[in-house]
Write a protein that holds these residues in place. Structure first.
Motif, PDB file in Angstrom:
ATOM      1  N   GLN A 175       0.845  -1.179   0.000  1.00 46.80           N
ATOM      2  CA  GLN A 175       0.000   0.000   0.000  1.00 46.80           C
ATOM      3  C   GLN A 175       0.881   1.229   0.000  1.00 46.80           C
ATOM      4  OE1 GLN A 175      -2.506  -0.344   3.413  1.00 46.80           O
ATOM      5  NE2 GLN A 175      -3.975  -1.600   2.347  1.00 46.80           N
ATOM      6  N   ARG A 176       0.408   2.233  -0.682  1.00 49.53           N
ATOM      7  CA  ARG A 176       1.121   3.494  -0.675  1.00 49.53           C
ATOM      8  C   ARG A 176       0.861   4.189   0.656  1.00 49.53           C
ATOM      9  NH1 ARG A 176      -0.155   6.593  -6.061  1.00 49.53           N
ATOM     10  NH2 ARG A 176       1.737   7.645  -5.442  1.00 49.53           N
ATOM     11  N   PRO A 177       1.825   4.974   1.118  1.00 49.45           N
ATOM     12  CA  PRO A 177       1.595   5.758   2.340  1.00 49.45           C
ATOM     13  C   PRO A 177       0.456   6.748   2.108  1.00 49.45           C
ATOM     14  CG  PRO A 177       3.909   5.804   1.712  1.00 49.45           C
ATOM     15  CD  PRO A 177       3.172   5.145   0.600  1.00 49.45           C
ATOM     16  N   HIS A 199      -1.666  10.125   1.781  1.00 49.72           N
ATOM     17  CA  HIS A 199      -1.318  11.395   1.147  1.00 49.72           C
ATOM     18  C   HIS A 199      -1.099  12.481   2.203  1.00 49.72           C
ATOM     19  CE1 HIS A 199      -1.307  14.670  -1.706  1.00 49.72           C
ATOM     20  NE2 HIS A 199      -2.213  15.295  -0.972  1.00 49.72           N
ATOM     21  N   GLN A 208       4.725  17.261   2.898  1.00 48.24           N
ATOM     22  CA  GLN A 208       5.487  16.186   3.523  1.00 48.24           C
ATOM     23  C   GLN A 208       6.303  16.666   4.726  1.00 48.24           C
ATOM     24  OE1 GLN A 208       5.274  12.871   2.783  1.00 48.24           O
ATOM     25  NE2 GLN A 208       6.447  12.671   4.670  1.00 48.24           N
ATOM     26  N   ARG A 213      -0.951  11.053   7.277  1.00 54.50           N
ATOM     27  CA  ARG A 213       0.452  10.809   6.951  1.00 54.50           C
ATOM     28  C   ARG A 213       1.328  10.964   8.193  1.00 54.50           C
ATOM     29  NH1 ARG A 213       3.357   9.902   2.136  1.00 54.50           N
ATOM     30  NH2 ARG A 213       5.483   9.516   2.814  1.00 54.50           N
ATOM     31  N   TYR A 273       1.232   7.786  10.008  1.00 55.51           N
ATOM     32  CA  TYR A 273       2.071   6.832   9.268  1.00 55.51           C
ATOM     33  C   TYR A 273       3.548   7.064   9.589  1.00 55.51           C
ATOM     34  CZ  TYR A 273       4.489   4.702   5.323  1.00 55.51           C
ATOM     35  OH  TYR A 273       5.354   3.974   4.550  1.00 55.51           O
TER      36      TYR A 273
END
Length: 79
Positions: free
Chosen positions: A8-10, A12, A16, A60, A63
């Motif tokens: 899975q992508r991190p 959004h 950042q 994010r 995460y």
């Protein structure tokens, strides 16, 4: 036997750098990154004047905090 891996992508983040900052804050406060509501409440309480940033980057940030926990555990196991 074939092993199927799910990648899975991190989540959004609109920024950042802000997500990294918030992730470090969550990690330093020992907030459980697997509880998104707790993460959001902590960040909203910590940064009431940056609520737009919190809303846009909370997932994010959680995460990133989780990644910090993983890195710390891996480092501990390597020692």
């Amino acid at each position: 036997m074939t092993v199927i891996k799910n990648f899975q992508r991190p989540p959004h983040a609109t920024n950042q750098d802000v997500a990294d900052e918030f992730g470090r804050d969550l990690y330093a406060a020992h907030i459980d990154p697997s509880d998104p509501d707790d993460c959001f409440r902590y960040l909203a309480d910590l940064y009431p004047n940056r609520l737009k940033d919190v809303l846009a980057n909370a997932d994010r940030a959680a995460y990133e905090a989780g990644q910090l926990y993983i890195a710390a555990e891996m480092s501990r196991m390597a020692s």
